[in-house]
Design an enzyme around this catalytic site. Structure first.
Site, PDB file in Angstrom:
ATOM      1  CG  HIS A 165      -1.754   1.187   1.418  1.00 50.38           C
ATOM      2  ND1 HIS A 165      -3.066   1.269   0.993  1.00 50.38           N
ATOM      3  CD2 HIS A 165      -1.481   2.391   1.999  1.00 50.38           C
ATOM      4  CE1 HIS A 165      -3.558   2.455   1.305  1.00 50.38           C
ATOM      5  NE2 HIS A 165      -2.614   3.161   1.911  1.00 50.38           N
ATOM      6  CD  GLU A 166       1.939   3.572   3.687  1.00 56.78           C
ATOM      7  OE1 GLU A 166       2.123   4.630   3.051  1.00 56.78           O
ATOM      8  OE2 GLU A 166       0.980   3.420   4.461  1.00 56.78           O
ATOM      9  CG  HIS A 185       0.151   6.243  -0.622  1.00 59.45           C
ATOM     10  ND1 HIS A 185      -1.024   6.654  -1.207  1.00 59.45           N
ATOM     11  CD2 HIS A 185      -0.184   5.756   0.609  1.00 59.45           C
ATOM     12  CE1 HIS A 185      -2.027   6.444  -0.376  1.00 59.45           C
ATOM     13  NE2 HIS A 185      -1.549   5.887   0.729  1.00 59.45           N
ATOM     14  CG  HIS A 232      -6.099   6.707   0.716  1.00 58.63           C
ATOM     15  ND1 HIS A 232      -5.693   7.737   1.523  1.00 58.63           N
ATOM     16  CD2 HIS A 232      -5.319   5.639   1.053  1.00 58.63           C
ATOM     17  CE1 HIS A 232      -4.724   7.315   2.326  1.00 58.63           C
ATOM     18  NE2 HIS A 232      -4.470   6.052   2.051  1.00 58.63           N
TER      19      HIS A 232
END
EC number: 3.4.24.-
Length: 597
Positions: free
Chosen positions: A190-191, A194, A200
């Protein structure tokens, strides 16, 4: 969110511009909402219900939306955007740019000594991106600056919390914090999302077609974390919204009261929110589109790769997880049974997967029953054989009968639960199993009950000279809605057979339960009564239980029914209608009311 790659002007609430591979900004067409597909978005793996709240949603000081760090320019633009929203001022002009991408699809990185114990996990997360996209993560060397034309690189370290900047934000060290509690594969994926430019998912402009944001449950001062963008400032590359994206918030992020802050419009998909298992097919497709993974000049004449696939240097399609075939045209099939269903028929049967055989490990099934507005649902378990635990912590079937977005009662073992009755027209049943020990599962029947508590004028008079109260009915032309049984309450109402005044159906067993306030009794008066006639009422019949186990010692059929009112022994009365396979009639209609004796 996989979509929202930042722009160079003002973006709704947060801006993060990404640089084109050549270093020049690349203008993209004006974005419009992607079409909604009829099929459901899928996410790899079986998802438990509900997902644990992702660690990346825990607030980090100075981070936006929990885990996104902003540059000074982004902070300024964010404040301007929020001010515009609050004052109603017309938004500053902005043009969509897919900028701040990592040039040449190569992302140099270092893992600091503080994260050395997490290096294998970090590398596994980068491998997951590499296996499904054309991105390449390379240990930083002195030659990268010359080869790539910049000095930017990711620096993984053990900071405070889980957070990342968005896209290629600096021409130098760009930190990603994998702090305490963050060393999980999905959280790191997930990070990294980014860092390559994803925001999101719930920030997308079309999110309201797929989810509900429950602002009343959000912590005070945290509402800005649920802001959404506009199509004039973001791009989705026509990839459909994905509640199963690894970039989506969970259902309880920033909750002030333990209740959901996000629910899916389709209740069966709530369990997919906040999954941190793997990239979803839509995550993969968008990443490959944004980074132009299929943009190889030598493959200009080759057939297009589908479903987010892209051409390698030999012009063969590289398919993302979940697809195969020469053009990635085939979805990988699974032998695991589908166990997400929606039921709208008036009656039905619900079973665990493989019933009556044993269910599998790691199942996560969701069954939604929905009736017409004003109806209720009755669920009756007929079989139960689920791994037992005092708190049903391992395998369980959960019934949500009041609020389908809140936890319900869980059942396991071999004991049949009581009949479950919803308070509204929806019920949600979830079935989950852990990695070991299975059973046959469960079988349940349901019926949707159309409430027939049509109010009638209170014209009842109780005679003081007779032991049984009688009722005089007002002459009205009320509409009567019949049903096959149901639960009835209140101080007065009406019950009738299905289709009344038209003929009821064959092969019925309808149970009508009338219950009034404790301390009062039920008085029932028949207004109309016509069932198939037979001397001993062996074919079609109505039997009545006056409560406390007392039954009338005769079945009623034909046109014969009590002329006087029937009064219950306790505060409830039960009527059971039976019909055989042939010959039907108009049925019955009766009024009830609560009385004091």
């Amino acid at each position: 969110m996989k979509l929202i790659l930042f722009l160079s002007g003002l973006v709704s609430l947060v801006l993060c511009t990404l640089a084109a591979p050549t270093g020049d900004q690349k203008e993209i067409h004006t974005e419009t909402p992607p079409p909604k597909k009829p099929s459901e978005t899928t996410t790899p793996g079986a998802l438990k219900t509900p997902q644990p709240e992702p660690k990346d949603e825990e607030p980090t000081p100075g981070a936006f939306q929990g885990d996104m760090m902003l540059t000074e320019d982004q902070q300024r633009e964010s404040k301007e955007a929020i001010d515009d929203e609050m004052t109603g001022r017309k938004k500053r002009k902005a043009t969509i740019y897919e900028s701040q991408r990592w040039p040449y699809k190569v992302i140099p990185y270092v893992i600091s000594p503080s994260s050395s114990g997490q290096s294998s996990l970090i590398r596994n997360a980068m491998d997951h991106w590499e296996q499904n996209t054309c991105l390449r993560f390379e240990p930083r060397t002195s030659s990268h600056s010359r080869q790539l034309g910049h000095n930017a690189y990711l620096s993984f370290f053990r900071g405070s919390g889980c957070w990342s900047y968005v896209g290629k934000a600096f021409n130098g060290e760009q930190q990603i914090s994998i702090g305490n509690g963050c060393a999980y594969f999905g959280t790191i994926v997930h990070e990294i999302g980014h860092a390559i430019g994803f925001h999101h998912e719930q920030s997308r402009p079309d999110r309201d077609d797929y989810i509900n944001v429950l602002y009343q449950n959000i912590q005070s001062g945290r509402q800005h974390n649920f802001a959404k963008y506009t199509w004039g400032r973001v791009t989705s590359r026509n990839v459909e919204y994905d509640v199963g994206s690894i970039m989506h918030y969970g259902g309880y992020g920033f909750s002030s009261n333990g209740r959901p802050t996000i629910t899916t419009r389709d209740p069966r998909l709530n369990s997919r929110l906040g999954q941190r298992i793997a990239l979803s097919p839509a995550d993969i497709e968008l990443a490959n589109l944004i980074y132009e993974c299929d943009d190889i000049e030598d493959c200009a004449g080759a057939n297009e790769c589908l479903n987010g696939g892209y051409h390698d240097t030999e012009c063969n399609c590289v398919c993302p997880s979940g697809y195969n075939g020469d053009l990635c045209e085939d979805a990988v099939t699974t032998t695991r049974p589908d166990c997400s269903e929606r039921f709208t028929e008036m009656t039905g049967v619900i079973t665990s997967p493989n019933w009556p055989g044993r269910y599998e490990d790691n199942m996560a099934c969701v069954y939604q029953i929905e009736g017409p507005p004003g109806s209720t649902i009755e669920l009756t378990f007929t079989e139960m054989n689920i791994e037992n635990h005092a708190a049903c912590r391992y395998d369980a079937v959960e019934v949500r009968k009041d609020d389908i977005n809140s936890d319900g009662e869980k059942f396991c073992g071999n004991t049949l639960p009581a009949v479950q009755i919803s308070s509204g027209n929806q019920m949600l049943i979830s079935f989950t199993s852990d990695p070991s020990i299975t059973g046959r599962g469960f079988r349940a029947t349901y019926r949707i009950v159309i409430l027939t508590t049509t109010q009638i004028p209170d014209t009842t008079t109780i005679s003081t000279t007779t032991p049984v109260p009688t009722t005089t009915q007002a002459t009205t032309d009320e509409t009567v809605v019949g049903s096959c049984g149901g639960s009835f309450g209140g101080t007065q109402g009406r019950v009738a057979t299905p289709n009344y005044p038209n003929n009821y159906d064959n092969d019925l067993e309808c149970v009508y339960v009338i219950e009034v306030e404790i301390g009062r009794r039920v008085e029932l008066d028949f207004i109309d009564f016509v069932l198939e006639d037979e001397t001993n009422c062996r074919w079609d019949s109505l039997s009545i239980n006056l409560g406390d186990g007392i039954k009338i010692d005769m079945k009623m059929c034909g046109r014969e029914y009590p002329a006087a009112s029937l009064v219950s022994i306790g505060n409830n009365m039960e009527l059971t209608l039976i019909s055989d396979r042939s010959v039907t009639d108009r049925g019955f209609m009766a009024d009830y009311r609560a009385i004091d004796l």
